[in-house]
Scaffold this motif. Sequence first.
Motif, PDB file in Angstrom:
ATOM      1  N   VAL A   1     -28.217 -24.335 -23.025  1.00  0.00           N
ATOM      2  CA  VAL A   1     -27.499 -24.896 -21.883  1.00  0.00           C
ATOM      3  C   VAL A   1     -26.810 -23.777 -21.111  1.00  0.00           C
ATOM      4  CG1 VAL A   1     -25.656 -26.476 -21.179  1.00  0.00           C
ATOM      5  CG2 VAL A   1     -27.091 -27.042 -23.154  1.00  0.00           C
ATOM      6  N   TRP A   2     -26.952 -23.791 -19.780  1.00  0.00           N
ATOM      7  CA  TRP A   2     -26.256 -22.837 -18.910  1.00  0.00           C
ATOM      8  C   TRP A   2     -25.390 -23.605 -17.920  1.00  0.00           C
ATOM      9  CZ3 TRP A   2     -26.072 -17.465 -18.584  1.00  0.00           C
ATOM     10  CH2 TRP A   2     -26.859 -16.779 -19.528  1.00  0.00           C
ATOM     11  N   ILE A   3     -24.110 -23.261 -17.881  1.00  0.00           N
ATOM     12  CA  ILE A   3     -23.138 -23.939 -17.023  1.00  0.00           C
ATOM     13  C   ILE A   3     -22.598 -22.971 -15.982  1.00  0.00           C
ATOM     14  CG2 ILE A   3     -20.943 -25.181 -16.953  1.00  0.00           C
ATOM     15  CD1 ILE A   3     -23.152 -26.723 -18.392  1.00  0.00           C
ATOM     16  N   PHE A   4     -22.559 -23.411 -14.736  1.00  0.00           N
ATOM     17  CA  PHE A   4     -21.942 -22.617 -13.678  1.00  0.00           C
ATOM     18  C   PHE A   4     -20.436 -22.559 -13.904  1.00  0.00           C
ATOM     19  CE2 PHE A   4     -19.840 -22.764  -9.416  1.00  0.00           C
ATOM     20  CZ  PHE A   4     -19.983 -21.417  -9.141  1.00  0.00           C
ATOM     21  N   ASP A   5     -19.907 -21.366 -14.008  1.00  0.00           N
ATOM     22  CA  ASP A   5     -18.476 -21.164 -14.294  1.00  0.00           C
ATOM     23  C   ASP A   5     -17.717 -21.008 -12.982  1.00  0.00           C
ATOM     24  OD1 ASP A   5     -16.047 -20.679 -15.449  1.00  0.00           O
ATOM     25  OD2 ASP A   5     -16.550 -18.666 -16.167  1.00  0.00           O
ATOM     26  N   GLY A   6     -17.467 -22.139 -12.316  1.00  0.00           N
ATOM     27  CA  GLY A   6     -16.788 -22.126 -11.031  1.00  0.00           C
ATOM     28  C   GLY A   6     -15.466 -22.852 -11.086  1.00  0.00           C
ATOM     29  N   GLY A   7     -15.229 -23.692 -10.081  1.00  0.00           N
ATOM     30  CA  GLY A   7     -13.950 -24.378  -9.974  1.00  0.00           C
ATOM     31  C   GLY A   7     -13.659 -25.326 -11.121  1.00  0.00           C
ATOM     32  N   PHE A   8     -14.710 -25.814 -11.789  1.00  0.00           N
ATOM     33  CA  PHE A   8     -14.505 -26.707 -12.919  1.00  0.00           C
ATOM     34  C   PHE A   8     -14.540 -25.975 -14.251  1.00  0.00           C
ATOM     35  CE2 PHE A   8     -16.713 -29.753  -9.871  1.00  0.00           C
ATOM     36  CZ  PHE A   8     -15.524 -30.289  -9.416  1.00  0.00           C
TER      37      PHE A   8
END
Length: 479
Positions: A71-78
């Motif tokens: 799993v790859w998650i975008f590490d942004g505002g959330f």
Amino acid sequence: MPNPFDPPGASSDKPRLSRRELLRGAALMPMAGALAACATPAGKAPAQSAAPVATSAANPFGVAADRPLEVWIFDGGFGHAYAKDIHQPLFATKYPKVEIKHNSTKEITKVLQPRFAGGNPPDVIDNSGAGAMDMGALAQDGQLQDLGPLLDAPSWDDPGTKVRDTLDPAVIDFGTYDGKFHVVGYVNYIHGIWYSQKVFRDNGWQVPKTWDEFVALCETIKKSGKMAPFTYAGKHPQYLYEPLMTMAAKIGGKEVLVNLDNLEDGAWTAEPMRQSAAAWAEIGAKYLMEGTAGLDHVQTQTAQNKYKVAMLPSGSWLENEQKTTTPADFEYGMFPIPDFTSSDKLPYGTLHSRPGETFLVPAKAANPQAGMEYLRAMLSKKAAGDFSELVRTVSVVKGAGEGRPLSPGAKSATEALAAAGENTVYFRWRNWYAQLHDEAVAATGELMSGGLTPEKYLERLQKKADEIKGDSSIKKYRR
């Protein structure tokens, strides 16, 4: 979040690599054929998808009990903690032997596009942020798993209810490319002008409902000397083209944005677009916080938290993104784009709202069955509700926020969306045609800094739209 249409955190000033550039002979990375041909690097065989096991109502995709899930998650505002703390533990309740390989990055394209080129992409990707991969190109290249079976699978919570029936219908519309559902938007982005309710209350400033009132408010704030009236993420001008698009739709109706999406002749130079561009250019000329052009989203948002500026355009991720710098009594609020005139085609309260934080399963993933099941778990009412509460935003899962406490900003945005009712607008050219988005980013920055007149601004974007329309290598989409 430098992209108000796919959330917070990454920089947009990086080269894009898509089939479209490659077909034009303009590849920006040394990896020829990245999406067009999916060439396999020497000595590295493409990943093979897992053979499914027997399916059932409890395991509709046939997830193997012991095959790893990447799993790859975008590490942004959330952030990415929600995946580790909410979604992955829930998945593990049914599949405790599946090893979940959790990863996060702010640079989705830079990190993961080479994986697509090598034929070994991960199993689930939160493809979001300004550095998101070009989904139109991915769909055109057959790189995305058909998620239609996910929609028709039994929901995680209730075997008698299909997943599709638990979602805001817009999720299916936005996630469909050429008749196939490929992308799951997880968050209901609600766009507007954000401010401190405390600051407005303390100063007796009223939320403007007309453009004349908005300009008058900017003038009042400017003359007060207490703070600048307005700013936006100057390094990421898509933050400003969002309210510009919304205002044009208010003036001329939803068809203004439909025509842009469909690459219709003269869509960019239409009168509602000209009026909106001229109105925002005036704000840029008279009321911007000093230095705006050189600041990114975090810097301008933090300036607002420090009471250096009163208003800025953003989406419903803002409150969570700024949670570490926001004073306890700041009390975020959001208001819709004011009426331009009494002749607007759409009423006061019209909002730009759309599903965002987009998740996908690559077609060549090693374990697409587990990838789809991971999405099914995410779309449970509990997972979506826990997510919404943790990151102070609104999920696309129906009823997920019921009975849960809402922060001031989330409450304000939710109430605005409820008041808008059917009067919501959206545009899809940003995701369908990455080159047009890039051109709009650059041109909007020049418009707001005075480098382009409204007329030249729109002529420039019309020219780019016409180039795309005439390029046979680019897949065209319509709505």
